[in-house]
Scaffold this active site. Structure first.
Site, short mmCIF file in Angstrom:
data_model
loop_
_atom_site.label_atom_id
_atom_site.label_comp_id
_atom_site.label_asym_id
_atom_site.label_seq_id
_atom_site.Cartn_x
_atom_site.Cartn_y
_atom_site.Cartn_z
N TYR A 1 0.85 -1.20 0.00
CA TYR A 1 0.00 0.00 0.00
C TYR A 1 0.88 1.25 0.00
CZ TYR A 1 -3.71 -3.27 1.12
OH TYR A 1 -4.59 -4.33 1.06
N HIS B 1 -5.60 3.24 0.92
CA HIS B 1 -5.26 2.80 2.28
C HIS B 1 -5.02 3.97 3.22
CE1 HIS B 1 -3.68 -0.33 5.07
NE2 HIS B 1 -4.43 -1.12 4.33
C1 GCO Z 1 -7.82 -4.53 2.27
C2 GCO Z 1 -7.08 -4.04 3.46
C3 GCO Z 1 -6.18 -5.02 4.10
C4 GCO Z 1 -5.64 -4.47 5.42
C5 GCO Z 1 -5.40 -5.61 6.39
C6 GCO Z 1 -4.99 -5.08 7.76
O1 GCO Z 1 -8.39 -3.68 1.59
O2 GCO Z 1 -7.90 -5.70 2.06
O3 GCO Z 1 -6.63 -2.78 3.24
O4 GCO Z 1 -5.20 -5.46 3.31
O5 GCO Z 1 -4.48 -3.74 5.22
O6 GCO Z 1 -6.59 -6.31 6.53
O7 GCO Z 1 -4.71 -6.12 8.62
MG MG Z 2 -8.23 -1.73 2.19
#
Ligand code: GCO
Ligand code: MG
Length: 461
Positions: free
Chosen positions: A213, A269
């Site tokens: 991210y 994110h």
């Molecule tokens: C997504 C999320 C996850 C989170 C993770 C945190 O959209 O799937 O952003 O990747 O970062 O669940 O533990």
């Molecule tokens: Mg997410």
């Protein structure tokens, strides 16, 4: 000689006595049928739904397991609720991988005591009772514990009714649950290759990410804070400006290579400054993104009006939401188009279905959070909700599980042509192999969430 005062009081006392008797009679319909009236109510209270014997909660416990046998991956937490009916139990997801052991303590040390002996049929009452039982509420740890209990009670009710939970939620609005998958790579060309592979596998919606991210680990290296010895060695560095320039380029290449047949999504994110996000989203409009996810952190909810009025890209928001006050306003002003809550972070099926129904009135559709740190039980619970929700948007993940997870959780949902298929067994249709789970215990590895700017300033991940 008794005084006038005296006589009056005695009279009053006798009158009250008669009244008392009278009202008792009233309530119980006269002496004749006192017992039957009481019995009727009592009988009502002592009967389960549809004449089934009433059942009480016999035990509540947390079961933890790593999402993969090598001990890496997520800390999955499932709540098992056993009832006074032999062999009847339910499972629910309480997965908060970053603080899993805290959730286990909340379940084993507080929830078990609270629940044992209570009526397992009254899910809403149980939800409200546990929700306020700590006085302070709406936090990630207790909400996850509550979610485990809640989903388990829905699982039990489905088994008692001999129906899949989606039937209890109103039945199917669609034949199966459409999904999106995520691909990430170091260059737009590589990302386009992976999108094409997903399209061949039947995916109609694909989320594209440049590395981690915020393109962490892909763009930008040797930040000044590391050279200055600031922070910890494994702190991550995010080059915000490089990321903001790279994402439109990524969409340009992927849209050109993969064409218009695929819906493209992206997860910001919550890592960038709101004005930078507005400018980047404007550049993405020409590539027709299906959704741009989490453009704002929960701390920046007050930016939503300006965000919505500044660009036409559809937004999906909410995996970090724990509290109704974080999403009620933006949803009722339809500042975003998809609600992306992590269902166990708000307390399970009961509150999530209320959020889904709320969304219907403001045309906000659901895309429940569904990454690897949701257990297969949680994925099944979400798929059941997705089937029964008219304003369903898409589902993240679900349906694709390792052989290891399929062995630990018999009854996992499956996936065909991009659609999640749940089995039609009663309840949530999924079980757990406790012996096997015990061999792969959770750890307190919370993952690395320390992301810094060039000068070392912490970025909210
Ligand atoms: C997504 C999320 C996850 C989170 C993770 C945190 O959209 O799937 O952003 O990747 O970062 O669940 O533990
Ligand atoms: Mg997410």
């Amino acid at each position: 000689m008794r005084s006038k005062e005296d006589k009056i009081n005695t009279g009053r006392r006798n009158a009250l006595k008669i009244l008392g008797l009278g009202s008792a009679a009233l309530f119980t319909g006269g002496l004749g049928n006192i017992s039957s009236a009481q019995t009727g109510q009592q009988q009502q209270m002592n009967k389960g739904p549809a004449g089934l014997p009433p059942i009480k909660i016999k035990s509540v416990k947390a079961i933890g397991v790593k999402s993969n046998p090598e001990g890496r991956g997520s800390n999955l937490i499932v709540v098992k609720v056993e009832t006074t009916e032999p062999g009847l139990y339910g499972l629910g997801c309480a997965t908060f991988t970053q603080r899993a052991e805290a959730v286990v303590t909340a379940i084993n040390s507080y929830m078990a005591d609270f629940c044992v002996g209570r009526d397992a049929d009254n899910i809403e009452d149980m939800w409200q009772a546990f929700y306020v039982s700590s006085y302070w509420r709406n936090g990630p740890v207790l909400n996850n514990a509550l979610s485990g209990l809640d989903q388990a009670l829905w699982d039990i009710k489905g088994k008692r009714a001999n129906m899949p939970v989606y039937q209890l939620l109103g039945g199917k609005c669609r034949f199966a649950v459409d999904t999106y998958t995520s691909v990430s790579a170091g260059t737009p060309e590589e990302i386009a290759d992976r999108v094409l592979k997903e399209m061949e596998a039947g995916q109609r919606h694909v989320r594209i990410q440049m590395g981690g991210y915020g393109a962490v680990g892909t763009l930008g290296s040797d930040p000044d804070f590391k050279a200055a010895g600031f922070g910890m060695p494994n702190d991550s560095y995010m080059d915000e400006q490089a990321y903001l320039k790279a994402v439109p380029k990524m969409f340009e290449v992927v849209r050109k290579r993969c064409g218009e047949a695929v819906e493209l999504c992206h997860d910001i994110h919550e890592r960038n400054q709101p004005m930078d996000v507005i400018n980047m989203c404007r550049k993405l409009e020409q590539y027709r993104p299906f959704f741009i996810e989490d453009p704002l952190s929960p701390e920046n909810t007050h930016w939503w009006k300006q965000m919505r009025e500044s660009t036409i890209v559809p937004f999906a928001q909410g995996e970090l939401f724990n509290n109704i006050n974080e999403f009620l306003g933006p949803m009722s002003n339809h500042y975003f188009d998809y609600i992306r809550i992590h269902v166990s972070q708000i307390g399970g099926i009961t509150p999530a279905m209320k959020v889904a129904r709320l969304g219907e009135w403001f045309n906000v559709r659901t895309i429940w959070h569904g990454p690897g740190d949701v257990s297969p039980v949680g994925h099944s619970a979400q798929a059941h909700m997705d089937l029964a929700t008219w304003n369903f948007g898409l589902q993240e993940g679900g349906g694709v599980f390792s052989d290891f997870l399929r062995e630990v959780f018999p009854g996992c949902a499956t996936k065909e042509n991009g659609y999640i298929i749940v089995n039609d067994k009663p309840g949530l249709g999924i079980d757990i192999n406790e012996k096997m789970a015990a061999k792969y215990p959770i750890t307190n590895n919370a993952g690395n969430w320390t992301v810094r700017k060039r000068d070392g300033t912490i970025i909210r991940p």
